[in-house]
Structure formats: C-alpha cells, structure tokens
Design an enzyme around this catalytic site. Structure first.
Site, PDB file in Angstrom:
ATOM      1  N   ASN A  45       0.877  -1.179   0.000  1.00  0.00           N
ATOM      2  CA  ASN A  45       0.000   0.000   0.000  1.00  0.00           C
ATOM      3  C   ASN A  45       0.910   1.223   0.000  1.00  0.00           C
ATOM      4  O   ASN A  45       1.500   1.557   1.023  1.00  0.00           O
ATOM      5  CB  ASN A  45      -0.884  -0.022   1.264  1.00  0.00           C
ATOM      6  CG  ASN A  45      -1.611   1.287   1.463  1.00  0.00           C
ATOM      7  OD1 ASN A  45      -1.738   2.088   0.537  1.00  0.00           O
ATOM      8  ND2 ASN A  45      -2.096   1.516   2.687  1.00  0.00           N
ATOM      9  N   TRP A  46       1.014   1.841  -1.170  1.00  0.00           N
ATOM     10  CA  TRP A  46       1.946   2.965  -1.297  1.00  0.00           C
ATOM     11  C   TRP A  46       1.491   4.229  -0.578  1.00  0.00           C
ATOM     12  O   TRP A  46       2.244   5.185  -0.458  1.00  0.00           O
ATOM     13  CB  TRP A  46       2.171   3.278  -2.784  1.00  0.00           C
ATOM     14  CG  TRP A  46       3.284   2.487  -3.396  1.00  0.00           C
ATOM     15  CD1 TRP A  46       3.837   1.351  -2.885  1.00  0.00           C
ATOM     16  CD2 TRP A  46       3.974   2.773  -4.606  1.00  0.00           C
ATOM     17  NE1 TRP A  46       4.839   0.908  -3.713  1.00  0.00           N
ATOM     18  CE2 TRP A  46       4.939   1.763  -4.786  1.00  0.00           C
ATOM     19  CE3 TRP A  46       3.866   3.778  -5.570  1.00  0.00           C
ATOM     20  CZ2 TRP A  46       5.804   1.736  -5.878  1.00  0.00           C
ATOM     21  CZ3 TRP A  46       4.715   3.747  -6.671  1.00  0.00           C
ATOM     22  CH2 TRP A  46       5.675   2.735  -6.811  1.00  0.00           C
ATOM     23  N   LYS A  47       0.215   4.275  -0.188  1.00  0.00           N
ATOM     24  CA  LYS A  47      -0.349   5.479   0.432  1.00  0.00           C
ATOM     25  C   LYS A  47      -0.124   6.688  -0.510  1.00  0.00           C
ATOM     26  O   LYS A  47      -0.076   6.504  -1.711  1.00  0.00           O
ATOM     27  CB  LYS A  47       0.270   5.734   1.803  1.00  0.00           C
ATOM     28  CG  LYS A  47       0.312   4.508   2.693  1.00  0.00           C
ATOM     29  CD  LYS A  47       0.616   4.879   4.100  1.00  0.00           C
ATOM     30  CE  LYS A  47       0.858   3.640   4.925  1.00  0.00           C
ATOM     31  NZ  LYS A  47       0.349   3.755   6.274  1.00  0.00           N
ATOM     32  N   HIS A  77      -9.465   1.286   4.776  1.00  0.00           N
ATOM     33  CA  HIS A  77      -8.200   1.526   5.488  1.00  0.00           C
ATOM     34  C   HIS A  77      -8.458   2.487   6.648  1.00  0.00           C
ATOM     35  O   HIS A  77      -9.237   3.433   6.521  1.00  0.00           O
ATOM     36  CB  HIS A  77      -7.154   2.106   4.529  1.00  0.00           C
ATOM     37  CG  HIS A  77      -5.779   2.070   5.108  1.00  0.00           C
ATOM     38  ND1 HIS A  77      -5.359   2.977   6.064  1.00  0.00           N
ATOM     39  CD2 HIS A  77      -4.737   1.224   4.905  1.00  0.00           C
ATOM     40  CE1 HIS A  77      -4.112   2.694   6.407  1.00  0.00           C
ATOM     41  NE2 HIS A  77      -3.710   1.630   5.726  1.00  0.00           N
ATOM     42  N   GLU A 104      -6.803   4.851   7.786  1.00  0.00           N
ATOM     43  CA  GLU A 104      -6.517   6.267   7.506  1.00  0.00           C
ATOM     44  C   GLU A 104      -7.716   6.923   6.816  1.00  0.00           C
ATOM     45  O   GLU A 104      -7.906   8.139   6.919  1.00  0.00           O
ATOM     46  CB  GLU A 104      -5.237   6.378   6.662  1.00  0.00           C
ATOM     47  CG  GLU A 104      -4.004   6.131   7.512  1.00  0.00           C
ATOM     48  CD  GLU A 104      -2.762   5.695   6.740  1.00  0.00           C
ATOM     49  OE1 GLU A 104      -2.752   5.739   5.495  1.00  0.00           O
ATOM     50  OE2 GLU A 104      -1.792   5.281   7.406  1.00  0.00           O
ATOM     51  N   GLY A 144       2.289   2.206  10.940  1.00  0.00           N
ATOM     52  CA  GLY A 144       3.320   3.251  10.933  1.00  0.00           C
ATOM     53  C   GLY A 144       3.912   3.558  12.294  1.00  0.00           C
ATOM     54  O   GLY A 144       4.485   4.624  12.505  1.00  0.00           O
ATOM     55  N   GLY A 176       2.707  -1.279   4.262  1.00  0.00           N
ATOM     56  CA  GLY A 176       2.556   0.143   3.936  1.00  0.00           C
ATOM     57  C   GLY A 176       3.896   0.772   3.582  1.00  0.00           C
ATOM     58  O   GLY A 176       4.447   0.515   2.505  1.00  0.00           O
ATOM     59  N   GLY A 177       4.443   1.555   4.515  1.00  0.00           N
ATOM     60  CA  GLY A 177       5.676   2.318   4.271  1.00  0.00           C
ATOM     61  C   GLY A 177       6.780   1.524   3.589  1.00  0.00           C
ATOM     62  O   GLY A 177       7.406   2.022   2.636  1.00  0.00           O
TER      63      GLY A 177
HETATM   64  C1  PEP Z   1      -0.845   0.283   5.897  1.00  0.00           C
HETATM   65  O1  PEP Z   1      -0.938   1.502   5.770  1.00  0.00           O
HETATM   66  O2  PEP Z   1      -1.677  -0.475   5.371  1.00  0.00           O
HETATM   67  C2  PEP Z   1       0.281  -0.247   6.672  1.00  0.00           C
HETATM   68  C3  PEP Z   1       0.290  -1.514   6.982  1.00  0.00           C
HETATM   69  O3  PEP Z   1       1.231   0.675   7.012  1.00  0.00           O
HETATM   70  P1  PEP Z   1       2.694   0.392   7.634  1.00  0.00           P
HETATM   71  O4  PEP Z   1       3.212  -0.893   7.052  1.00  0.00           O
HETATM   72  O5  PEP Z   1       3.499   1.570   7.231  1.00  0.00           O
HETATM   73  O6  PEP Z   1       2.507   0.282   9.101  1.00  0.00           O
END
Ligand code: PEP
Length: 252
Positions: free
Chosen positions: A11-13, A100, A102, A175, A234-235
């Site tokens: 998930n590139w956000k 998600h 967020e 995150g 994610g990140g």
């Molecule tokens: C996400 O945003 O789906 C996620 C899992 O983020 P991160 O890996 O950065 O915690």
C-alpha cells in the site's frame, strides 16, 4: 486452512510519481525470477494518478496492480474530485483497498464502506477490506467486538469469497513500529476466519492478511502463524529493496 503461497500486498499510500515506476519494475522482475512466489499474489496498490501509466508501461506483468480507495458510486456522477470503481478498473486496477483506517479516521463509516465494497465487486475488482481496532478499543478489551461489527455491518451475506481478502490492521500498529504479540495475532486471525465463516454461512474460510509496521527485520516472526494468508505492507512497500527483502526473508 493454510496456504503455502502468501500474499504480499503493498500500500503505497500518498507516495509516488512517474519516476517511481523503477520500484514497480524491480518488484516485477523479482516476481518473475523467484519461483517461491505466486505471481498472482504480489500486488502493488498505487495512487490513482499512476495506475494507468504503470499498467501500460509494465509490458510483461508478473505482479498485479491496484489502488487504495474508490467512491461508493459505481460509475459516473456529480462527485467532484472522486474516482469510481468502474473508472479505476478501466485504468487497469485489479485490486482496491477499502476501509483503510486512515480513511475511516476521515469519516468513512461501515455503511459507506458497504456501498464501496459492493461497487468494487460489481466492477470485478478484488477487494482488500481492512478491519482493526484502535489502541483505545484494545485497552477496553473491545478488539473482537469491533472487528466482528466491521465485518457484519459492511459485508454481504452472499459475498463472493474469490473477490475479497480481509486485512487485519490494528490501527495502533500502522506506521508505529509496533506489532501485535504473535500468539495474540494468531488468535485474532483465527477468530476473523471463523466469525466470517459462521456469519456469512460460507463454505470456506476467507483469506486473511496482517498489516502494520511490517519490515524485512520482523517479517520472519509471522512465519509461525500458519493460518495467515499474507501481508499488507505500507511504508516499506515504497522501497523495492525493503519490499523484496520482506518476501525473501519470509521464505528464508
Ligand atoms: C498500511 O498503511 O496499510 C500499513 C500496513 O502501514 P505500515 O506498514 O506503514 O505500518
């Protein structure tokens, strides 16, 4: 219930531009070469601005591409600034993340998410549906009731299991460099599978991923959870090296 080949979904956000195609290309090459991975299960969910370009540019596709949200209205409408499931599908998306945390934190309710899931499935997109409790919910012992409600209020009884992947993402783990205790995660993953099967009178168990602060250094910890079907990253998916190392280290 177990599956040898795991999903690794990035998930590139809000990250990436045209030049970031090199990340996609490196992950695609890796998926081509490594016989341990199931190519259909490596997915990158990129911003809407890039899906069409990446889809065209990736001549030989060994991974799948997806996006990170869609509007609840399936096709066209007066919804300034929004993009529908049908538009994303036509731009080359095969998957869409829905629910998600967020986006939930910006006001997306279970009722709205139900419409989004239906739109996406009608458009034959694969839905990665996120569920998970906040830190406060966890402290109050509400983890199980929260995730049960998120499923019950959003998913249809006749949901097509082939088109939905559940992603358990505790909000406090996203995150934050914090991950759940492995024995607790094991119990939650099994709870999600069993609750889904019971409530939706499904013959099979659904696929369930874990997401939250996954990186190359901690991925191996999750290998003892047999029932897990993969990971939402994610990140760390914004770097081809980290994302590839996550996959390599998992199978090491
Ligand atoms: C996400 O945003 O789906 C996620 C899992 O983020 P991160 O890996 O950065 O915690």
């Amino acid at each position: 219930m177990t599956n040898k080949f795991k999903y690794f979904i990035g998930n590139w956000k809000m990250f990436g531009d045209i030049g970031s195609f090199k990340i996609v290309s490196k992950i695609n090459q890796y998926a081509y070469k490594d016989k341990k991975v199931n190519k259909k299960k490596i997915v990158l969910c990129v911003p809407n601005t890039l899906i069409h370009f990446y889809n065209k540019k990736l001549k030989k596709k060994y991974i799948s591409l997806g996006v990170q949200n869609c509007h609840s209205n399936e096709k066209y409408g007066s919804f300034t600034g929004s993009v529908s499931a049908s538009m994303l599908k036509k731009a080359g998306a095969q998957h869409v993340i829905i629910g998600h945390s967020e986006n939930r934190s910006e006001g997306e309710t279970n009722q709205l998410l139900k419409k989004k899931v239906n739109s996406a499935i009608n458009q034959k997109l694969n839905v990665i549906f996120c569920i998970g409790e906040t830190h406060k919910d966890k402290k109050l012992g509400k983890t199980f009731s929260i995730i049960r409600n998120q499923m019950k209020e959003t998913l249809n009884k006749q949901i097509n299991l082939k088109k939905i992947i559940l992603a358990y993402e505790p909000v406090w783990a996203i995150g934050s460099n914090k991950i759940p205790k492995i024995n607790e995660l094991n119990i939650i993953i099994n709870f999600i599978k069993k609750t889904f099967k019971k409530n939706f009178k499904s013959k099979k168990y659904p696929k369930v991923l874990y997401g939250g602060s996954i990186g190359p250094k901690n991925i191996k910890l999750f290998a003892s959870i047999n029932e897990i079907d993969g990971f939402l990253v994610g990140g760390a998916s914004q770097s081809s090296k980290k994302f590839i190392d996550i996959i390599k280290n998992y199978y090491k």
